[in-house]
Design a protein around this motif. Sequence first.
Motif, PDB file in Angstrom:
ATOM      1  N   LEU A 148       4.277   5.293  35.707  1.00  0.00           N
ATOM      2  CA  LEU A 148       5.187   5.314  36.583  1.00  0.00           C
ATOM      3  C   LEU A 148       6.137   3.958  36.251  1.00  0.00           C
ATOM      4  O   LEU A 148       7.308   4.111  36.670  1.00  0.00           O
ATOM      5  CB  LEU A 148       4.819   5.286  38.113  1.00  0.00           C
ATOM      6  CG  LEU A 148       4.035   6.266  38.808  1.00  0.00           C
ATOM      7  CD1 LEU A 148       2.971   6.152  39.868  1.00  0.00           C
ATOM      8  CD2 LEU A 148       4.993   7.397  39.024  1.00  0.00           C
ATOM      9  N   GLN A 149       5.604   3.118  35.887  1.00  0.00           N
ATOM     10  CA  GLN A 149       6.402   1.751  35.472  1.00  0.00           C
ATOM     11  C   GLN A 149       7.342   2.071  34.345  1.00  0.00           C
ATOM     12  O   GLN A 149       8.249   1.336  34.074  1.00  0.00           O
ATOM     13  CB  GLN A 149       5.469   0.612  35.489  1.00  0.00           C
ATOM     14  CG  GLN A 149       4.921   0.148  36.665  1.00  0.00           C
ATOM     15  CD  GLN A 149       3.991  -1.182  36.370  1.00  0.00           C
ATOM     16  OE1 GLN A 149       3.122  -1.177  35.651  1.00  0.00           O
ATOM     17  NE2 GLN A 149       4.530  -2.113  37.236  1.00  0.00           N
ATOM     18  N   GLN A 150       6.959   3.150  33.675  1.00  0.00           N
ATOM     19  CA  GLN A 150       7.911   3.524  32.450  1.00  0.00           C
ATOM     20  C   GLN A 150       9.016   4.242  32.845  1.00  0.00           C
ATOM     21  O   GLN A 150       9.914   4.489  31.956  1.00  0.00           O
ATOM     22  CB  GLN A 150       7.007   4.158  31.279  1.00  0.00           C
ATOM     23  CG  GLN A 150       6.106   3.086  30.855  1.00  0.00           C
ATOM     24  CD  GLN A 150       6.720   2.054  30.279  1.00  0.00           C
ATOM     25  OE1 GLN A 150       7.484   2.248  29.150  1.00  0.00           O
ATOM     26  NE2 GLN A 150       5.969   0.939  30.528  1.00  0.00           N
ATOM     27  N   ALA A 151       9.486   4.423  34.137  1.00  0.00           N
ATOM     28  CA  ALA A 151      10.505   5.419  34.799  1.00  0.00           C
ATOM     29  C   ALA A 151      11.817   4.665  34.830  1.00  0.00           C
ATOM     30  O   ALA A 151      12.708   5.017  35.700  1.00  0.00           O
ATOM     31  CB  ALA A 151      10.059   6.280  35.853  1.00  0.00           C
ATOM     32  N   SER A 203       4.760   0.481  48.539  1.00  0.00           N
ATOM     33  CA  SER A 203       6.067  -0.124  48.506  1.00  0.00           C
ATOM     34  C   SER A 203       6.024  -1.494  48.440  1.00  0.00           C
ATOM     35  O   SER A 203       6.738  -2.099  47.544  1.00  0.00           O
ATOM     36  CB  SER A 203       6.686   0.353  49.898  1.00  0.00           C
ATOM     37  OG  SER A 203       8.007  -0.205  49.911  1.00  0.00           O
ATOM     38  N   LYS A 204       5.067  -2.159  49.060  1.00  0.00           N
ATOM     39  CA  LYS A 204       4.862  -3.635  49.109  1.00  0.00           C
ATOM     40  C   LYS A 204       4.620  -4.198  47.723  1.00  0.00           C
ATOM     41  O   LYS A 204       5.241  -4.885  47.235  1.00  0.00           O
ATOM     42  CB  LYS A 204       3.941  -4.161  50.037  1.00  0.00           C
ATOM     43  CG  LYS A 204       3.736  -5.721  50.249  1.00  0.00           C
ATOM     44  CD  LYS A 204       2.620  -5.704  51.288  1.00  0.00           C
ATOM     45  CE  LYS A 204       2.586  -7.594  51.317  1.00  0.00           C
ATOM     46  NZ  LYS A 204       1.382  -7.756  52.274  1.00  0.00           N
ATOM     47  N   SER A 208       9.221  -3.900  43.698  1.00  0.00           N
ATOM     48  CA  SER A 208      10.026  -4.747  42.719  1.00  0.00           C
ATOM     49  C   SER A 208       9.855  -4.416  41.491  1.00  0.00           C
ATOM     50  O   SER A 208      10.405  -4.944  40.489  1.00  0.00           O
ATOM     51  CB  SER A 208       9.238  -6.205  43.104  1.00  0.00           C
ATOM     52  OG  SER A 208       7.994  -6.160  42.732  1.00  0.00           O
ATOM     53  N   LYS A 209       8.864  -3.570  41.271  1.00  0.00           N
ATOM     54  CA  LYS A 209       8.658  -3.058  39.853  1.00  0.00           C
ATOM     55  C   LYS A 209       9.157  -1.867  39.427  1.00  0.00           C
ATOM     56  O   LYS A 209       8.965  -0.979  38.570  1.00  0.00           O
ATOM     57  CB  LYS A 209       7.066  -3.072  39.383  1.00  0.00           C
ATOM     58  CG  LYS A 209       6.136  -4.412  39.648  1.00  0.00           C
ATOM     59  CD  LYS A 209       4.918  -4.518  39.674  1.00  0.00           C
ATOM     60  CE  LYS A 209       4.111  -5.561  39.933  1.00  0.00           C
ATOM     61  NZ  LYS A 209       4.650  -6.900  39.206  1.00  0.00           N
ATOM     62  N   LEU A 271      17.775   7.532  49.564  1.00  0.00           N
ATOM     63  CA  LEU A 271      16.241   7.129  49.918  1.00  0.00           C
ATOM     64  C   LEU A 271      15.977   5.749  49.261  1.00  0.00           C
ATOM     65  O   LEU A 271      14.640   5.027  49.392  1.00  0.00           O
ATOM     66  CB  LEU A 271      15.272   7.917  50.050  1.00  0.00           C
ATOM     67  CG  LEU A 271      15.493   9.155  50.994  1.00  0.00           C
ATOM     68  CD1 LEU A 271      14.396  10.130  50.651  1.00  0.00           C
ATOM     69  CD2 LEU A 271      15.460   8.612  52.265  1.00  0.00           C
ATOM     70  N   ASP A 272      16.792   5.303  48.256  1.00  0.00           N
ATOM     71  CA  ASP A 272      16.338   4.013  47.401  1.00  0.00           C
ATOM     72  C   ASP A 272      16.268   2.998  48.199  1.00  0.00           C
ATOM     73  O   ASP A 272      15.329   2.172  47.996  1.00  0.00           O
ATOM     74  CB  ASP A 272      17.675   3.840  46.237  1.00  0.00           C
ATOM     75  CG  ASP A 272      17.594   4.946  45.143  1.00  0.00           C
ATOM     76  OD1 ASP A 272      16.582   5.597  44.995  1.00  0.00           O
ATOM     77  OD2 ASP A 272      18.376   4.722  44.079  1.00  0.00           O
ATOM     78  N   SER A 273      17.022   2.824  49.245  1.00  0.00           N
ATOM     79  CA  SER A 273      16.687   1.611  50.076  1.00  0.00           C
ATOM     80  C   SER A 273      15.731   1.685  51.332  1.00  0.00           C
ATOM     81  O   SER A 273      15.667   0.910  52.074  1.00  0.00           O
ATOM     82  CB  SER A 273      18.197   1.160  50.501  1.00  0.00           C
ATOM     83  OG  SER A 273      18.497   2.320  51.459  1.00  0.00           O
ATOM     84  N   ALA A 274      14.997   2.841  51.075  1.00  0.00           N
ATOM     85  CA  ALA A 274      13.925   3.002  52.305  1.00  0.00           C
ATOM     86  C   ALA A 274      12.464   3.389  51.836  1.00  0.00           C
ATOM     87  O   ALA A 274      12.037   4.075  52.448  1.00  0.00           O
ATOM     88  CB  ALA A 274      14.436   4.420  52.934  1.00  0.00           C
TER      89      ALA A 274
END
Length: 314
Positions: A148-151, A203-204, A208-209, A271-274
């Motif tokens: 997921l972090q590679q996206a 999310s928490k 940030s990643k 929804l990026d900000s939610a």
Amino acid sequence: MPIFDSSTTASDVVAAFSEQAAGKTFVITGGSTGGLGAAVALALASAKPSMILLLGRTESKIDPVIKDISNISPTTKAQFIEMDLLLLSSVRTAAASVAALVSKIDVLINNAGIMGTKLARTPEGVESQFAANHIGHFLLTNLLVPQLQQAAGKARVVNVSSKLYQFSPMDFSDPQFASTPWNTWLAYGQSKTANILFAVALSKRLESKGVRSYSLHPGNIKQTGLAAGVDPQSWPVIMKLFEEKDMEIPKEKTLEQGAATSVAAALDPQLDSASGAFLDDCQVAKALGYASSEENAEKLWSLSERIVGEVFSY
């Protein structure tokens, strides 16, 4: 931007945000033909994603969906991966299979689940609805975080919950009904509360990643066959709970309408900000305090780590 509501279909959402799906890799749990996961996968296929991986127990139930995906989008690679959410060893094997196939996951949709079953426990002693609906997905998601972090900072994790979470908060004192009198609907409600809290905790840790997370209520969708596993003796109990909790029975939706909120959670750039939000009818909705509490989310995370026997730090 389009306005979505209870009548919106998955195809409507994909049509609005097809560029968000094109060329992407989706991993979906529970893709049996006629089910919600299949409806989500078929809608996404129309936008020509790169790959759709469907994780489930029975290949024969998912094969027809894979064929349909290929017919809709011949360039999309669709594949079945065996996974039983009730067995942690199976979840680990499935996660390893996914990681061997793809280096990047754009969207993970934790869709599979069971409802209203008789009391049963996993080899670890976990009540089956809590195990299938939350613990298996907790482990799978955390094992796939490297992908997921590679996206490119755009990954999403989508947890399919239910408004029936209102039946029960997490009972941290006795989550496995060791001494609490058995009530399958309280157990189901607890597992759906866990889906929402898991999105909060993810999310928490991961926003940030570049990994956002959401939970959602798909609707009351009788077509899916989810109710086929319900213990017949439990139906009178659920009606009593609706009365006791002063809850309305969720509005019935078609399969295409029911899949819409999952697709919105996967694609809608608004929804990026939610991240961490609970969605209903493709919109951000308010969850009860016990289901949106960061304190409860942390307690659930710790409990889940103890059950799977692994600590995940980010």
